[in-house]
Design a protein around this motif. Structure first.
Motif, PDB file in Angstrom:
ATOM      1  N   SER A 124      -3.291   4.202  -0.555  1.00  0.00           N
ATOM      2  CA  SER A 124      -3.057   2.851  -0.025  1.00  0.00           C
ATOM      3  C   SER A 124      -3.680   1.772  -0.894  1.00  0.00           C
ATOM      4  CB  SER A 124      -3.555   2.730   1.425  1.00  0.00           C
ATOM      5  OG  SER A 124      -2.757   3.486   2.297  1.00  0.00           O
ATOM      6  N   TYR A 161      -4.086  -2.151   0.033  1.00  0.00           N
ATOM      7  CA  TYR A 161      -4.210  -2.381   1.473  1.00  0.00           C
ATOM      8  C   TYR A 161      -5.010  -3.645   1.750  1.00  0.00           C
ATOM      9  CZ  TYR A 161      -4.901  -1.214   6.415  1.00  0.00           C
ATOM     10  OH  TYR A 161      -4.899  -1.237   7.787  1.00  0.00           O
ATOM     11  N   PRO A 204       0.783  -1.242   0.000  1.00  0.00           N
ATOM     12  CA  PRO A 204       0.000   0.000   0.000  1.00  0.00           C
ATOM     13  C   PRO A 204       0.811   1.287   0.000  1.00  0.00           C
ATOM     14  CG  PRO A 204      -0.129  -1.105   2.138  1.00  0.00           C
ATOM     15  CD  PRO A 204       0.541  -2.058   1.206  1.00  0.00           C
TER      16      PRO A 204
END
Length: 543
Positions: free
Chosen positions: A201, A204, A167
């Motif tokens: 991100s 993630y 991320p």
């Protein structure tokens, strides 16, 4: 000998089930469940290494084996090698019997992905495979957190790929696809996906599932810190094809600061239409929300079929639950009603809630009749000789197509002409003596695979606007008692007796169009002819 420090190890930070049965070719597996503790520590007089650990369990949750992919690897340079590996931050069990462990800590938090064979048969490779970590070959830079999320599937040319989310890579986040090499325990990098926004991100969270039932696994990537005007959090759906992932991806976004995509889970097929469905968590949308998206032949249906919010929970529960949707786990039928259920975590309250699925019935709707050539100049109504108003009619039809049905189904349908308009041009015959003559409500009874049609008669009250069609909306709902919450000591209600509707057909919009003699496109344009003449003073020059 090292001491082991298990305090604050976060056992359960990753929990993965292979599901009931597992692939037929691996029915002899003993490992069905994986759980990890990424803060598990090896400690000595002058060191403390946070390397992490995972455990595999049987289908009866008996401990089978511990997995420490970073143990006994170089740690002399501490975080610059495997000292703070944090293995088990994420995990998966692949369809070809490999345990997959994400470790975002090695080599200054560059991170990597580890795999190993689960069942350890005679000819299996029992060595750890991992992604490249050295500067000149690693797919990501330091501080990328590769391994924050992992998944697996056959994404390219039918080969098994192990996928890791990074991320913080490249500022935007990246997703890296690996495959094993026969001659080396280091993975080969197959492909890298890039995020679109700095600090979003991207990667993630990851999950893989077959959304369109084409036997090719699709990839879903979460970017919970994505931001835009009026949006917060994004999820990208990459459909698979024989040629590889389809670009650009389908993009879903959440509400501002909701962290939409912070958690994701396959749901299984919750509406029994043959397509796998998806749940996406938005734990900071109010007190938390979970969005349910359905699969289809075209992939994901981008309008959520359902949104679960804390406000929808029983009163005694919603009073204390926050961060609802922080974690998700779906796809298993826990109450044996043939519909998969969903577990929803609320991290801030140390709470897990079981959301049980109810049987879904499919009722298809249609509107039949000639609604395209209503002549506003024709006086009177052939279907009502006592009226001087122009009229038209149509049939609202309902078919109980499929689903778990125990006896007849009572339905209430609602038709509204020109919703949102201050004064409607239309009134219905069935509502002449009400305060809202442009609204119609009726009840019908349907039986399995039966069809019911009701003819409705509408009158045109005024004809000042015949350029725009009359917009109408048809909706319906089930007439049934809802299950009540059990008191202490009472059994849970049998949800099989309380079906719900497939909401895809529960709202239909249609129009009644006027006869305007304006061509095939029904767009009226003035027949103007323009002729221009130059009207300026004339002068004769003296030479």
């Amino acid at each position: 000998m090292d001491d082991i420090l298990k305090d604050d190890q976060w056992l359960g930070v990753t929990l993965k089930s292979q599901g009931p049965g597992g692939p037929v070719m691996y029915l002899t597996w003993t490992e069905r469940v994986q759980t990890c503790a990424h803060r598990y520590v090896h400690k000595g007089p002058d060191f403390q290494w946070g390397q992490g650990i995972c455990y595999s369990l049987s289908q009866y949750l008996d401990l089978r084996r511990a997995w420490e992919p970073c143990h006994n690897r170089p740690v002399t340079k501490a975080h610059e090698q495997f000292g703070y590996c944090q293995a088990g931050t994420s995990g998966d069990i692949s369809e070809d019997a490999n345990i997959v462990i994400g470790a975002p800590g090695p080599y200054t938090w560059r991170g990597t992905v580890f795999t190993n064979s689960i069942h350890f048969r005679m000819r299996d490779d029992k060595t750890w495979n991992l992604g490249p970590l050295l500067d000149d070959v690693a797919p990501v830079d330091k501080y990328s957190y590769l391994g924050m999320s992992v998944t697996s599937g056959r994404f390219f040319k039918g080969e098994m790929n192990f996928v890791g989310g990074a991320p913080r890579a490249n500022g935007t986040g990246q997703v890296v696809f690996f495959r094993k090499q026969l001659s080396d325990s280091t993975f080969e990098v197959v492909h890298v996906l890039n995020g679109e926004q700095f600090a979003s991100s991207f990667g993630y969270t990851l999950t893989s599932l077959d959304l369109n039932n084409d036997s090719l696994v699709d990839l879903v990537v979460g970017a919970p810190f994505y931001y835009a005007k009026g949006e917060g959090g994004a999820v990208y759906i990459y459909l698979n094809s024989p040629e590889g992932l389809v670009l650009p991806p389908i993009k879903l976004t959440g509400k501002v600061e909701s962290r939409f995509g912070f958690s994701m889970s396959t749901l299984g097929d919750i509406n029994k239409d043959g397509y796998t469905d998806l749940a996406i968590g938005a734990p900071y949308e109010g007190s938390g929300a979970v969005y349910v998206y359905l699969g289809s032949p075209e992939g994901i249906i981008t309008e959520p079929s359902q949104v679960l919010r804390v406000e929808d929970l029983p009163k005694f529960t919603r009073s204390y639950v926050t961060t609802f949707g922080y974690s998700l786990s779906g796809g298993l039928d826990l109450d044996n009603n043939t519909y998969p259920d969903l577990l929803v975590g609320a991290f801030q309250n140390d709470t897990v809630l079981l959301i049980r699925s109810r049987p879904i019935i499919d009722i298809t709707t249609s509107v039949e009749g000639d609604l395209t050539n209503i002549d506003p100049t024709q006086p009177g109504c052939a279907m009502d000789p006592n009226s001087t108003l122009v009229c038209f009619s149509f049939e609202a039809c309902f078919t109980l197509a499929s689903g778990v049905v125990n006896g007849p189904v009572r339905l209430r349908y609602h038709i509204e002409a020109e919703p949102g308009r201050k004064v409607s041009r239309v009134k219905f015959a069935g509502s002449l003596h009400t305060d809202t003559p442009h609204v119609l409500d009726r009840e019908v009874t349907l039986r399995h695979r039966s069809r019911h049609c009701s003819r409705e008669l509408a009158y045109l009250k005024e004809k000042s606007d015949i350029q725009h069609p009359v917009a109408m909306m048809l909706s319906y709902s089930l007439l049934q008692k809802e299950p009540r919450m059990p008191l202490d000591g009472e059994p849970l209600p049998d949800l099989g007796r309380f079906p719900i509707l497939n909401r895809r057909e529960a709202l239909r919009r249609f129009e009644a169009k006027f006869l305007k003699d304006c061509g095939s496109d029904e767009i009226c344009e003035s027949n103007l002819h323009l002729r221009a003449e130059l009207d300026l003073p004339r002068y004769t020059l003296p030479y």
